[in-house]
Structure formats: structure tokens, C-alpha cells
Write a protein that holds these residues in place. Structure first.
Motif, short mmCIF file in Angstrom:
data_model
loop_
_atom_site.label_atom_id
_atom_site.label_comp_id
_atom_site.label_asym_id
_atom_site.label_seq_id
_atom_site.Cartn_x
_atom_site.Cartn_y
_atom_site.Cartn_z
N ASP A 1 109.40 61.37 52.45
CA ASP A 1 108.58 62.16 51.63
C ASP A 1 109.04 61.76 49.87
O ASP A 1 108.03 61.72 49.01
CB ASP A 1 108.68 63.83 52.02
CG ASP A 1 108.09 64.61 50.99
OD1 ASP A 1 106.93 64.44 50.94
OD2 ASP A 1 108.86 65.70 50.45
N VAL B 1 107.04 58.63 48.79
CA VAL B 1 105.85 59.00 48.31
C VAL B 1 105.69 59.91 47.09
O VAL B 1 104.62 59.39 46.22
CB VAL B 1 105.08 59.93 49.62
CG1 VAL B 1 103.65 60.33 49.37
CG2 VAL B 1 105.31 59.06 51.03
N THR C 1 103.81 58.00 44.01
CA THR C 1 102.32 58.39 43.54
C THR C 1 102.68 59.24 42.09
O THR C 1 101.60 59.02 41.32
CB THR C 1 102.02 59.54 44.56
OG1 THR C 1 102.93 60.36 44.80
CG2 THR C 1 101.51 58.78 45.87
#
Length: 295
Positions: A75, A78, A82
Motif C-alpha cells: 500500500d 502504491v 500514484t
């Protein structure tokens, strides 16, 4: 009382005293070594325990406590990838570093060949003129560059950043390669000229292969310098389309300051991977280049 230096007992006593002093000195050396090891390993430990924590877990636990599980790492990756657009920024930095380092070493090699192998009027003066630019802090070039780039429209452009990096990275490789080329015997290129080789062929086929180690070492150093640059990229190319990975990392603590240290440190770890992999891939040539440069 006179001492018989040929006496075996006397010599054995001296040897034992020397060994005892060495053992005592060795024990004292262990203390600073342990302190330095702890100082070096603590940040690494902090990095690895932090990237496996969620933001809530990081706020709840002590900074050096072990994480509950390894699951939050994905997580964190990510979020870092992003929110900060690390993919685009990494591609930008990779293109700047790859092309900029390659061109700077190539131009420096060509200039070093001309200064050491060709009859150039004032070659030492040209070398000093090029190298003198590194004697001043890079910060003093920022304002003139900024105004100049604004006039010609190179702000937030890929070519503008590449131009800066190539110009900045030429002087040091020129210094090293000038010395390396001077150490190569002239009989090598003279024999090639007798066989009818042109200057370009002598340079490519005779000089460059004999200096490939230092050239790859210089490429790695310049690649790392460009990859890690924040000063010029944050001023001259801070747009999302052209910004470097260091500017993207900076944005995690600026615009996106609500993110926890776990995400920021994960992004930092991601940003260090390309340079580490490149060094591992070219370490043989890098070490050979350092050995040649030390002779």
C-alpha cells in the motif's frame, strides 16, 4: 647495566610485550568500530521497519518498533507511486541521467583526445577555461540560467534540463580522461596512422578501448549526480511532465504533507533502486576504472 640484545629470553620478552600492546590497542579499536556500525545501521533499520508500517501503525508505535506485518508495504508503494507520479518522474530522471552522462563523457573524451593527441594552439588554456567553471558554486549559475531560459523558452523542457546537465558534467570527466589519455603511449596511435587509420578511427579503435574503465566509472558518477539533482530540476523543470524523481519526492513533503513518513521513506527507497542496480551491473568496470585512475 648493558643489555645483551642477542639473548633469546630478552628478545622473547620484547615480542610478548609487543603482542600484549597490540592486543590492548585492538580491544580499544573495537569500541569506535561498534559505535560507527551502530550509527550506520540505525538509519537502515529505521528505513526497513518504517516501510512495512501503515500511517496509523507508525503514529501508534515507536519509530524503531517492529511492524505487525509486511502487508502495508504494498500500500505504501502504491500511494508513493500514484500520488507523486513516481513512474513519470523516474522515466524523466532516467532519460536525463542516461543521455546526459553519456553525452558528457563522450564530449569530454573527444576534447581530451584533441588536447593530448592533436596539435592545438593553447590546449592548456582551453582546458583551464573549461575546468574553471567548476571552481564556483553551482548556485551562482541559477539566476542567470533562470532568466536566460525564460527568454528562450527552455523552462520546463526536457532539452533545457539535458543541456544544463551535459554542460555541468563535462569538466570533471575532461580532467580525468585528459590524464588517462596522456598515460597511453603514443606508439599505439602512431602505429594505427601508419596503417592508414584516420584520427576518428584512432580515437574510436585505439584510445577509447584503452580507457573504457575510467569512462564507465565517470559515466556512473555523472549518472548518479544527475539522478540525485534537486537544485536545478526544482527551479528549471518543476512541471509534472518534466520534473525529476527528486522533485517528485519533495512534493510528498510539500503539497501532500498529510502523508506519513512511511510513504515518504518508501518513495525514497524506490528512487534509490536504479542507481544501485546500475552500479551492480557495471561494478567490474567501475572498480577497474578506479584502479587505473589511482596509478
Amino acid at each position: 647495566m648493558a643489555v645483551d640484545i642477542t639473548d633469546r629470553a630478552f628478545i622473547s620478552g620484547l615480542i610478548e610485550k609487543e603482542k600484549a600492546a597490540s592486543r590492548l590497542g585492538g580491544r580499544w579499536l573495537v569500541v569506535p568500530i561498534i559505535v560507527l556500525a551502530i550509527a550506520y545501521l540505525t538509519p537502515l533499520y529505521y528505513l526497513f521497519v518504517t516501510i512495512f508500517k501503515s500511517s496509523q501503525e507508525y503514529a501508534r508505535k515507536g519509530v524503531l518498533e517492529l511492524p505487525d506485518s509486511l502487508a502495508p508495504f504494498i500500500d505504501n508503494v502504491v500511494q508513493a507511486w500514484t500520488i507523486a507520479h513516481l513512474g513519470e518522474a523516474a522515466l524523466n530522471s532516467f532519460s536525463y541521467a542516461l543521455v546526459g552522462a553519456a553525452l558528457s563523457v563522450a564530449f569530454a573524451a573527444a576534447a581530451a583526445y584533441g588536447m593530448t593527441r592533436l596539435t592545438l594552439i593553447g590546449s592548456n588554456g582551453w582546458f583551464m577555461l573549461i575546468f574553471t567553471g567548476t571552481l564556483f558554486p553551482f548556485q551562482m549559475y541559477l539566476v542567470p540560467l533562470l532568466f536566460g531560459y525564460q527568454r528562450v523558452g527552455l523552462i520546463n523542457t526536457w532539452f533545457g534540463m539535458l543541456l544544463v546537465y551535459v554542460a555541468m558534467c563535462i569538466p570533471f570527466p575532461l580532467l580525468v580522461l585528459r590524464n588517462s589519455f596522456s598515460a597511453i603511449t603514443r606508439e599505439v596511435d602512431e602505429a594505427a596512422r601508419i596503417e592508414g587509420a584516420s584520427e576518428w578511427r584512432v580515437f574510436i579503435s585505439m584510445i577509447v578501448p584503452n580507457a573504457i574503465g575510467p569512462m564507465i566509472a565517470l559515466f556512473l558518477l555523472q549518472f548518479t549526480f544527475i539522478w540525485n539533482d534537486l537544485l536545478f530540476s526544482s527551479i528549471l523543470a518543476n512541471g509534472i511532465e518534466v520534473r525529476s524523481i527528486m522533485v517528485a519526492l519533495q512534493s510528498l513533503q510539500g503539497t501532500y504533507s498529510t502523508l506519513g513518513p512511511n510513504v515518504v521513506i518508501t518513495a525514497t527507497l524506490i528512487s534509490s533502486i536504479p542507481t544501485v542496480l546500475l552500479f551492480i551491473a557495471l561494478r567490474k568496470y567501475f572498480m577497474a576504472g578506479l584502479q587505473l585512475g589511482s596509478k
